[in-house]
Design a protein around this motif. Sequence first.
Motif, short mmCIF file in Angstrom:
data_model
loop_
_atom_site.label_atom_id
_atom_site.label_comp_id
_atom_site.label_asym_id
_atom_site.label_seq_id
_atom_site.Cartn_x
_atom_site.Cartn_y
_atom_site.Cartn_z
N VAL A 13 0.84 -1.20 0.00
CA VAL A 13 0.00 0.00 0.00
C VAL A 13 0.87 1.25 0.00
CG1 VAL A 13 -1.67 1.33 1.34
CG2 VAL A 13 -1.94 -1.14 1.14
N VAL A 14 1.86 1.26 0.87
CA VAL A 14 2.76 2.41 0.95
C VAL A 14 3.45 2.61 -0.39
CG1 VAL A 14 4.83 3.34 2.05
CG2 VAL A 14 3.11 2.18 3.43
N ASP A 15 3.93 1.53 -0.96
CA ASP A 15 4.63 1.64 -2.25
C ASP A 15 3.72 2.25 -3.31
OD1 ASP A 15 7.12 0.71 -1.51
OD2 ASP A 15 6.55 -1.39 -1.77
N LEU A 16 2.49 1.75 -3.37
CA LEU A 16 1.54 2.26 -4.36
C LEU A 16 1.35 3.76 -4.21
CD1 LEU A 16 -0.77 1.82 -6.49
CD2 LEU A 16 -2.30 1.55 -4.53
N VAL A 17 1.13 4.17 -2.99
CA VAL A 17 0.81 5.58 -2.74
C VAL A 17 2.01 6.47 -3.01
CG1 VAL A 17 0.12 7.23 -0.99
CG2 VAL A 17 -0.97 4.99 -1.09
N ILE A 18 3.16 6.05 -2.51
CA ILE A 18 4.35 6.88 -2.71
C ILE A 18 4.70 6.93 -4.20
CG2 ILE A 18 6.78 7.17 -2.16
CD1 ILE A 18 5.13 7.74 0.21
N ASP A 19 4.55 5.81 -4.89
CA ASP A 19 4.76 5.82 -6.34
C ASP A 19 3.90 6.88 -7.00
OD1 ASP A 19 6.65 3.88 -6.36
OD2 ASP A 19 5.31 2.24 -6.94
N ALA A 20 2.62 6.83 -6.66
CA ALA A 20 1.68 7.75 -7.30
C ALA A 20 2.02 9.20 -6.96
CB ALA A 20 0.25 7.42 -6.85
#
Lengths: 215, 215
Positions: B191-198
């Motif tokens: 989840v963190v990866d997804l959000v930070i990526d975005a």
Amino acid sequence: MKFVKLANDEGSSRSARSPETHGRLITATIDVVFEHGYAGATMAVIAERAGVTRGAIQHCFGDTRVDLITAVCADILERRQRQYLSAMTEFSQADFSIARAGIKAAYRDPATWFLVEVWIASKSDAILKERVDAYLTSEHYLADESLERMLGTTEPGAIGFREYKYFMRALTRGLALEYSRRPDPELFDRVVDLVIDALSFYLDRVKNGNLDRSE
Amino acid sequence: MKFVKLANDEGSSRSARSPETHGRLITATIDVVFEHGYAGATMAVIAERAGVTRGAIQHCFGDTRVDLITAVCADILERRQRQYLSAMTEFSQADFSIARAGIKAAYRDPATWFLVEVWIASKSDAILKERVDAYLTSEHYLADESLERMLGTTEPGAIGFREYKYFMRALTRGLALEYSRRPDPELFDRVVDLVIDALSFYLDRVKNGNLDRSE
DNA sequence: TCCCTTACATACATTCGTGTATGTATGTTA
DNA sequence: TAACATACATACACGAATGTATGTAAGGGA
């Protein structure tokens, strides 16, 4: 002994007062939990907020505190199911603007934080847990289903969709927490806008394979 | 009357045991609050978890429960200040990968949720509030400052930076809440990866004025 | 070796909230 | 209009957690 007349004893006739008392107790419970936390939401405090005595709670919702909390959970779930149904008929085509509005509405709703408080409390109260778990789980599913409908355009089966849903839950609850400390809707609405902007932009590019020059 | 020998009474010499008991009580307090919530974190439960009696708590941290909680808050803050200082010397050039690691570490740390629980509890406990408010505020500032350093490349003065910080706080706490229910680090890390990526992708484009074809 | 301090353990009182029982007034129906 | 059900208010007992006081053992310095 003499009974003191209370504030709600004027205007409406006695027989017509029960539904009103019922509703006032429910909102009072949610508000008190929102402001003082579950532990601070004493029967006496709730009754005082609703302008009645503890006897009224006993009469309306049963003998125990858990009965009251359970009834409030049921009421919230029922209300949200109705909201969900009406929203589904209103928006046939789902997109990010609906998710945006949904999160903004959810984090401001004291009921959102109420459910979190109840869930936390149920970790150390087996009786409470047994009573409210079904409602909390149902609300969880309802929120999930609602999200899937709101974000229908991003393909629920796609990779990352589960992470996506968990992110929305975490964001909503995190904002609800901050909001219970510092009710600044303008600020938090801007937070939601920023995040949804970024996510929709990113997901749109991912779908179209335009990810060059990303960090 | 006869005193029963307890588990921690073997091995180490009596005079050398105090710092160990001290530390065990602090971690026990954090863990119990993390698992059972603040209301469920009774003196007796904490003492039992640490393998001592309530008398030990009284001796180490003072007479009252608030004394113990306050001491734990102070300990957490002190530890985080040290972590912050060492991280600052380690990374001279800040970027999103540090924020990514920071959030992942924070939401998993039971101390993060402990502080949230204490803050919620302080809403209905004036004495507790008076004692811990300074620590909670300091931790707030520390996290803010830390974020500003981690995200230094996105220009703190830029528009939306305040919203950005509040988003990180909400996300971290929301994830900490979910994590206390369902400790699934792999899921939440994604989840963190997804959000930070975005977010990093979006902010990068905003900086370069490449926002065409956004939703 | 004697005393004193540390580092705990144990015991009791007080408080606060709940659970439970009972009292009272008003509308309603026969 | 009398009985009854509704819609509350009030009172008290009990339990759990805290706050407070006191008891005990072991190491260290004089």
